[in-house]
Design a protein around this motif. Structure first.
Motif, PDB file in Angstrom:
ATOM      1  N   GLY A  25      49.532  27.111  16.189  1.00 48.52           N
ATOM      2  CA  GLY A  25      50.015  25.763  16.456  1.00 48.52           C
ATOM      3  C   GLY A  25      48.977  24.830  17.029  1.00 48.52           C
ATOM      4  N   ILE A  26      47.695  25.230  16.944  1.00 48.32           N
ATOM      5  CA  ILE A  26      46.610  24.388  17.446  1.00 48.32           C
ATOM      6  C   ILE A  26      46.185  23.425  16.335  1.00 48.32           C
ATOM      7  N   SER A  27      46.280  22.144  16.595  1.00 44.21           N
ATOM      8  CA  SER A  27      45.987  21.144  15.567  1.00 44.21           C
ATOM      9  C   SER A  27      44.675  20.395  15.804  1.00 44.21           C
ATOM     10  N   ASP A  28      44.167  20.405  17.044  1.00 44.58           N
ATOM     11  CA  ASP A  28      42.917  19.714  17.351  1.00 44.58           C
ATOM     12  C   ASP A  28      41.743  20.623  16.988  1.00 44.58           C
ATOM     13  N   VAL A  29      41.478  20.694  15.686  1.00 42.04           N
ATOM     14  CA  VAL A  29      40.455  21.611  15.164  1.00 42.04           C
ATOM     15  C   VAL A  29      39.483  20.839  14.277  1.00 42.04           C
ATOM     16  N   GLU A  30      38.201  21.035  14.525  1.00 42.53           N
ATOM     17  CA  GLU A  30      37.148  20.488  13.674  1.00 42.53           C
ATOM     18  C   GLU A  30      36.424  21.655  13.009  1.00 42.53           C
ATOM     19  N   VAL A  31      36.043  21.476  11.755  1.00 48.79           N
ATOM     20  CA  VAL A  31      35.346  22.513  11.006  1.00 48.79           C
ATOM     21  C   VAL A  31      34.014  21.957  10.522  1.00 48.79           C
ATOM     22  N   ILE A  32      32.932  22.641  10.876  1.00 50.68           N
ATOM     23  CA  ILE A  32      31.586  22.235  10.477  1.00 50.68           C
ATOM     24  C   ILE A  32      31.129  23.115   9.322  1.00 50.68           C
TER      25      ILE A  32
ATOM     26  N   LYS B  24      40.048  18.383  10.854  1.00 50.18           N
ATOM     27  CA  LYS B  24      38.964  17.431  10.645  1.00 50.18           C
ATOM     28  C   LYS B  24      37.720  18.146  10.128  1.00 50.18           C
ATOM     29  N   SER B  25      37.089  17.582   9.109  1.00 50.41           N
ATOM     30  CA  SER B  25      35.882  18.188   8.544  1.00 50.41           C
ATOM     31  C   SER B  25      34.631  17.456   9.007  1.00 50.41           C
ATOM     32  N   ILE B  26      33.555  18.226   9.226  1.00 49.59           N
ATOM     33  CA  ILE B  26      32.243  17.674   9.559  1.00 49.59           C
ATOM     34  C   ILE B  26      31.258  18.279   8.568  1.00 49.59           C
ATOM     35  N   ASN B  27      30.904  17.532   7.539  1.00 46.64           N
ATOM     36  CA  ASN B  27      30.047  18.046   6.463  1.00 46.64           C
ATOM     37  C   ASN B  27      28.573  17.817   6.831  1.00 46.64           C
ATOM     38  N   GLN B  28      28.079  18.703   7.711  1.00 46.67           N
ATOM     39  CA  GLN B  28      26.699  18.625   8.190  1.00 46.67           C
ATOM     40  C   GLN B  28      26.157  20.031   8.419  1.00 46.67           C
TER      41      GLN B  28
ATOM     42  N   ILE C 127      26.253  20.278  15.989  1.00 48.28           N
ATOM     43  CA  ILE C 127      26.505  20.808  17.335  1.00 48.28           C
ATOM     44  C   ILE C 127      26.041  19.832  18.418  1.00 48.28           C
ATOM     45  N   LYS C 128      24.939  19.152  18.163  1.00 49.24           N
ATOM     46  CA  LYS C 128      24.386  18.218  19.142  1.00 49.24           C
ATOM     47  C   LYS C 128      25.349  17.072  19.470  1.00 49.24           C
ATOM     48  N   LEU C 129      26.215  16.740  18.522  1.00 50.60           N
ATOM     49  CA  LEU C 129      27.098  15.587  18.656  1.00 50.60           C
ATOM     50  C   LEU C 129      28.499  15.941  19.138  1.00 50.60           C
ATOM     51  N   LEU C 130      28.777  17.230  19.320  1.00 48.93           N
ATOM     52  CA  LEU C 130      30.121  17.641  19.717  1.00 48.93           C
ATOM     53  C   LEU C 130      30.413  17.340  21.180  1.00 48.93           C
ATOM     54  N   SER C 131      31.638  16.950  21.452  1.00 51.30           N
ATOM     55  CA  SER C 131      32.112  16.914  22.839  1.00 51.30           C
ATOM     56  C   SER C 131      32.436  18.348  23.248  1.00 51.30           C
TER      57      SER C 131
ATOM     58  N   LEU D 288      22.312  26.958  20.280  1.00 49.24           N
ATOM     59  CA  LEU D 288      22.492  25.508  20.253  1.00 49.24           C
ATOM     60  C   LEU D 288      23.770  25.089  20.971  1.00 49.24           C
ATOM     61  N   ALA D 289      24.830  25.858  20.744  1.00 48.56           N
ATOM     62  CA  ALA D 289      26.100  25.563  21.412  1.00 48.56           C
ATOM     63  C   ALA D 289      25.944  25.632  22.929  1.00 48.56           C
ATOM     64  N   LEU D 290      25.198  26.612  23.410  1.00 42.52           N
ATOM     65  CA  LEU D 290      24.917  26.713  24.847  1.00 42.52           C
ATOM     66  C   LEU D 290      24.105  25.513  25.324  1.00 42.52           C
ATOM     67  N   LYS D 291      23.073  25.189  24.580  1.00 46.05           N
ATOM     68  CA  LYS D 291      22.160  24.112  24.961  1.00 46.05           C
ATOM     69  C   LYS D 291      22.882  22.773  25.091  1.00 46.05           C
ATOM     70  N   TYR D 292      23.873  22.554  24.212  1.00 43.02           N
ATOM     71  CA  TYR D 292      24.553  21.268  24.194  1.00 43.02           C
ATOM     72  C   TYR D 292      25.928  21.299  24.863  1.00 43.02           C
ATOM     73  N   GLY D 293      26.089  22.204  25.824  1.00 44.60           N
ATOM     74  CA  GLY D 293      27.190  22.091  26.771  1.00 44.60           C
ATOM     75  C   GLY D 293      28.484  22.825  26.467  1.00 44.60           C
TER      76      GLY D 293
END
Length: 318
Positions: free
Chosen positions: A28-35, A52-56, A62-66, A86-91
């Motif tokens: 039931g989780i809807s706030d999902v982005e897929v890279i 939501k799709s992120i075609n990159q 990863i650098k742009l993710l909240s 990278l995920a660690l580096k960007y928070g």
């Protein structure tokens, strides 16, 4: 915050990304982005689940993710560690890396040194299998495990050698067979002593094609194993107690043979998410729930590196 309000990003758009998205949708989780790099597969997944799709490239995305409540990394194996760094580096602070995390124990150990208060686990979903959890209960009720035998023959004629990088096939024991090996050692404890024999040869797997061995676990449980990639066979685990023998053959099922009997009786167990790849939903919930019911089934980077080290001995990897 309820589970359904959590935010999740899935990095990758291949088969396992689809499995995770199916589980997230079911939970039931809807706030999902897929890279993902592949526009075609990314579009199919996101249209199916309304994500939501992120075609990159993940390196840029990863650098742009909240900061998300959970980052799930499902890239090809050689990219798992770079994406996690990278995920660690960007928070990002709560990261699940698809199994095996890396083909090399040292890379997992190095990643473990980089993290501080962040949580990083390796996604061994089979350790969340409902039949395995049932088996834990049964052997405890019986007084513990007496011995264990497991097999991990690979059907090499069915392997798609165009799917992955050649380095993955050269360590196929870690890339694939470790699924069953990890289940066996989670049941009985990691090896205290182990003797490993490997023979035969495959053009793409130089360390051997036949693997036989035995030892004793840190819990004092004797074990043996075998696999012949040049013949027939399958994955399976069998454990004995003073009262019963139990089989996970196939790994998703559970059978019991009482003492002084030759009859294998199917054991019933509950499946909370029957239409989802087993263990995936439970694993996600464990990552999103602090000190949750199944959090002890999660595999730390340290434990994952230990799995790799054992596999390196079993398969003769230098």
């Amino acid at each position: 915050m309820t589970i359904k309000k959590k935010s999740v990003v899935v990095i990758g758009s291949g088969f396992m990304a689809n499995q995770y998205c199916s589980a997230l949708f079911k939970i039931g989780i809807s706030d999902v982005e897929v890279i993902g790099r592949s526009q075609k597969s990314l579009k199919l997944i996101c249209k199916k689940f309304n994500f939501k799709s992120i075609n990159q490239n993940y390196e840029d995305a990863i650098k742009l993710l909240s900061e998300k409540d959970l980052v799930i990394i499902t890239t090809p194996i050689p990219d798992l560690i770079p994406a996690a760094k990278l995920a660690l580096k960007y928070g990002q602070k709560n990261i699940l890396i698809e199994k095996p995390g890396s083909l090399y124990a040292a890379q997992l150990q190095n990643l473990d040194k980089l993290k501080k208060s962040q949580k990083i686990f390796v996604a061994y979903n089979r350790l969340f299998y409902p039949n395995l959890q049932k088996l834990f209960q049964l052997v405890k009720k019986d007084g513990g495990i007496n011995s264990c035998h497991f097999t991990f023959t690979e059907w090499v004629d069915k392997i798609d050698f165009k799917k992955y990088h050649p380095s993955v096939y050269s360590r196929w024991g870690i890339a694939n067979s470790l699924h069953v090996i990890s289940m066996a050692f989670r049941l009985m404890g990691m090896p205290k002593k182990i003797t490993c024999i490997h023979s035969g040869n495959l053009s793409w797997h130089k360390s051997g094609s036949i693997f036989v061995g035995s030892g004793i676990s840190k819990k004092g449980i004797p074990f043996s194993y075998n696999a012949d990639w040049s013949s027939s066979g399958r994955w399976g685990i069998e454990v004995t107690t003073k009262k019963n023998a139990y089989r996970l053959v196939p790994l998703e099922q559970l059978y019991r043979c009482p003492r002084n009997s030759t009859t294998w009786i199917p054991v019933k167990f509950d499946k909370k998410y029957p239409k989802i790849k087993e263990g995936i939903s439970e694993q996600i919930l464990a990552m999103l729930t602090k000190n949750g019911k199944n959090s002890s089934n999660l595999v730390s980077l340290r434990e994952a590196s230990t799995f790799n080290q054992v596999a390196e001995k079993i398969f003769g990897y230098s």
